[in-house]
Design an enzyme around this catalytic site. Structure first.
Site, PDB file in Angstrom:
ATOM      1  NE  ARG A   1      -7.070  -2.780 -19.553  1.00 31.91           N
ATOM      2  CZ  ARG A   1      -8.087  -3.295 -20.251  1.00 31.91           C
ATOM      3  NH1 ARG A   1      -7.913  -4.374 -20.987  1.00 31.91           N
ATOM      4  NH2 ARG A   1      -9.269  -2.731 -20.241  1.00 31.91           N
TER       5      ARG A   1
ATOM      6  CE1 TYR B   1      -4.372   0.338  -0.232  1.00 27.43           C
ATOM      7  CE2 TYR B   1      -4.290  -1.663   1.072  1.00 27.43           C
ATOM      8  CZ  TYR B   1      -4.983  -0.790   0.254  1.00 27.43           C
ATOM      9  OH  TYR B   1      -6.273  -1.047  -0.074  1.00 27.43           O
TER      10      TYR B   1
ATOM     11  CB  THR C   1      -5.704   3.991 -21.190  1.00 29.15           C
ATOM     12  OG1 THR C   1      -5.776   4.102 -22.607  1.00 29.15           O
ATOM     13  CG2 THR C   1      -7.070   4.218 -20.588  1.00 29.15           C
TER      14      THR C   1
ATOM     15  CE  LYS D   1      -8.347   2.406 -24.913  1.00 25.61           C
ATOM     16  NZ  LYS D   1      -8.424   3.173 -23.660  1.00 25.61           N
TER      17      LYS D   1
HETATM   18  N1  DSN Z   1     -13.089   0.732 -24.063  1.00 27.20           N
HETATM   19  C1  DSN Z   1     -12.165   1.637 -24.733  1.00 27.20           C
HETATM   20  C2  DSN Z   1     -12.120   1.366 -26.193  1.00 27.20           C
HETATM   21  O1  DSN Z   1     -12.258   0.218 -26.591  1.00 27.20           O
HETATM   22  O2  DSN Z   1     -11.920   2.284 -26.977  1.00 27.20           O
HETATM   23  C3  DSN Z   1     -12.488   3.034 -24.425  1.00 27.20           C
HETATM   24  O3  DSN Z   1     -12.661   3.216 -23.070  1.00 27.20           O
END
Ligand code: DSN
Length: 426
Positions: A237, A56, A228, A231
């Protein structure tokens, strides 16, 4: 076999181990075209699964509410410094649990419930948290939403300016989840500046392209940048908020203690690893290849008479309206998945169908690019997509033979997280 191997899960909980192995194999055997997904490196996976999950660390480096931060402080500082260097910003917060909490923290930092905020409507390519009515951001704020033009599928910045002048939002969001074209950050900044709004660039989809120099950066235009990390950026994540130092304390206070408790230190370490990877020359090649692949796939689909929203793509993402093919997005996505091609159904702008069964599909090239596919492979993928959609609209012909062809096609392109071979030792 899953990489890194998972013998301890296999011994302790064979049921879960088997499911993890199945998922890893599935990711190996499919052409994965969901534009928000990728394959992280084994190094990112290892950091995500490390002992840091035991700790933590509420607070920030040097200012924690728990003892024992000798190493977590250094790790979080490294993640922050790497984010600042990679994106060229003065401040980075790497603690948001994901994109939605990152955006909520921005609201908490700069707006009060009932304030007017502005973002792109979800069915036009925006994100839930940019003020869509079912989201808390549409319920607790007075959200006004901009669209895309019916004739071009693109944002009309004159319309955005008119709406902003009329409604005078406190925050303006640009970016979203189904935008196939370059976001004009300077134009959004000019509009925000004119009315004294804070421009928030949500670069979740394109962060990796920006880091790799394949999309213009919002730095110097947007006061706040959210993203994020999983991606195109190809990390775990998680999420980050980037800004100039003047916004640092409001944003940090909003993330903790405003919105979250303890940061996920294992994710922070994995973000640091991913940022290190993204600073390497090979990542620039990857980012440019993602775009080259998307453009080649878009051209191949267009040649087969598919209607692409905006007529093509500038980035990693393609949005296809299947009305002309006479099939809904959901039925198409299901048939494609059965055949070994994974993507998602998606609304298209001004979609006459319902969001749960819309007219479109959304495709992207980050994962297949990580895997090593290049422009020359895109016509084959477009041909398979077309074959499946044609079969699905005619007599529901068996598609399973394609899955085997696709497995063979992908076999020379390894992924970091699964290798063919025996499953983990029991
Ligand atoms: N769920 C994401 C996407 O697939 O673009 C966006 O939050």
């Amino acid at each position: 076999m899953h990489q890194p191997p998972i013998p301890h899960v296999a011994r302790t909980d064979p049921e879960i181990a088997e499911l993890i192995e199945h998922e890893a194999r599935r990711e190996y055997e499919k052409i994965r075209l969901i534009p928000s997904e990728n394959y992280v490196s084994a190094a990112v996976l290892e950091a995500s699964g490390s002992v840091l999950t035991n700790k933590y660390s509420e607070g920030y480096p040097g200012r924690r509410y728990y003892e024992g931060q000798q190493f977590t402080d250094v790790i979080e500082t490294l993640a922050i410094e790497r984010a600042k260097a990679l994106f060229g910003v003065g401040h980075a917060n790497v603690q948001p649990y994901s994109g939605s909490p990152a955006n909520l923290a921005v609201y908490l930092a700069f707006a009060e419930p009932g304030d007017t905020i502005m973002g792109m409507a979800l069915p036009m390519g925006g994100h839930l948290t940019h003020g869509w009515p079912v989201s808390v951001t549409g319920k607790w704020f007075r959200a006004v939403q901009y669209d895309v033009r019916r004739d071009t599928g693109r944002v009309d910045l004159d319309e955005v300016r008119d709406l902003a002048r009329r409604e005078r939002p406190k925050l303006i969001f640009c970016g979203g989840t189904a935008i196939p074209r370059t976001i004009d950050f300077p134009a959004f900044a000019e509009i925000a500046g004119e009315i004294g709004a804070i421009l928030v660039a949500d670069i979740a989809h394109i962060a990796g392209l920006i880091a790799g120099g394949a999309h213009p950066s919002p730095v110097g235009y947007a006061s706040v940048i959210t993203t994020t990390t999983h991606k195109t950026l190809r990390g775990p994540r998680g999420a980050m908020i980037l800004s100039a130092p003047e916004y640092a304390s409001a944003l940090d206070r909003a993330v903790f203690p405003g919105l979250q408790g303890g940061p996920h230190d294992h994710t922070t370490a994995a973000i640091a690893v991913a940022l290190h990877e993204a600073s390497q020359p090979a990542f620039r090649d990857y980012a440019h290849q993602v775009v080259a692949n998307a453009q080649a796939l878009a051209a191949a689909l267009t040649a087969r008479s598919y209607d692409l929203i905006t007529g093509g793509t500038d980035n990693h993402l393609i949005l296809v309206d299947l009305t002309r093919q006479g099939i809904g997005g959901k039925a198409a996505a299901r048939a494609l998945d059965r055949a070994g091609i994974e993507l998602n159904y998606n609304t298209v702008p001004y979609d006459p169908r319902r969001p749960f069964d819309p007219s479109g599909i959304r495709l992207g090239t980050p994962a297949i690019t990580t895997r090593g596919l290049r422009e020359e492979h895109m016509p084959m993928i477009a041909a398979w997509i077309d074959e499946v959609i044609t079969a699905a609209t005619s007599d529901d012909a068996p598609l399973d033979h394609l899955a085997a062809d696709i497995r063979d096609f992908l076999a020379p392109y390894p992924i970091p997280s699964w290798t063919p071979g025996p499953v983990s030792a029991q």
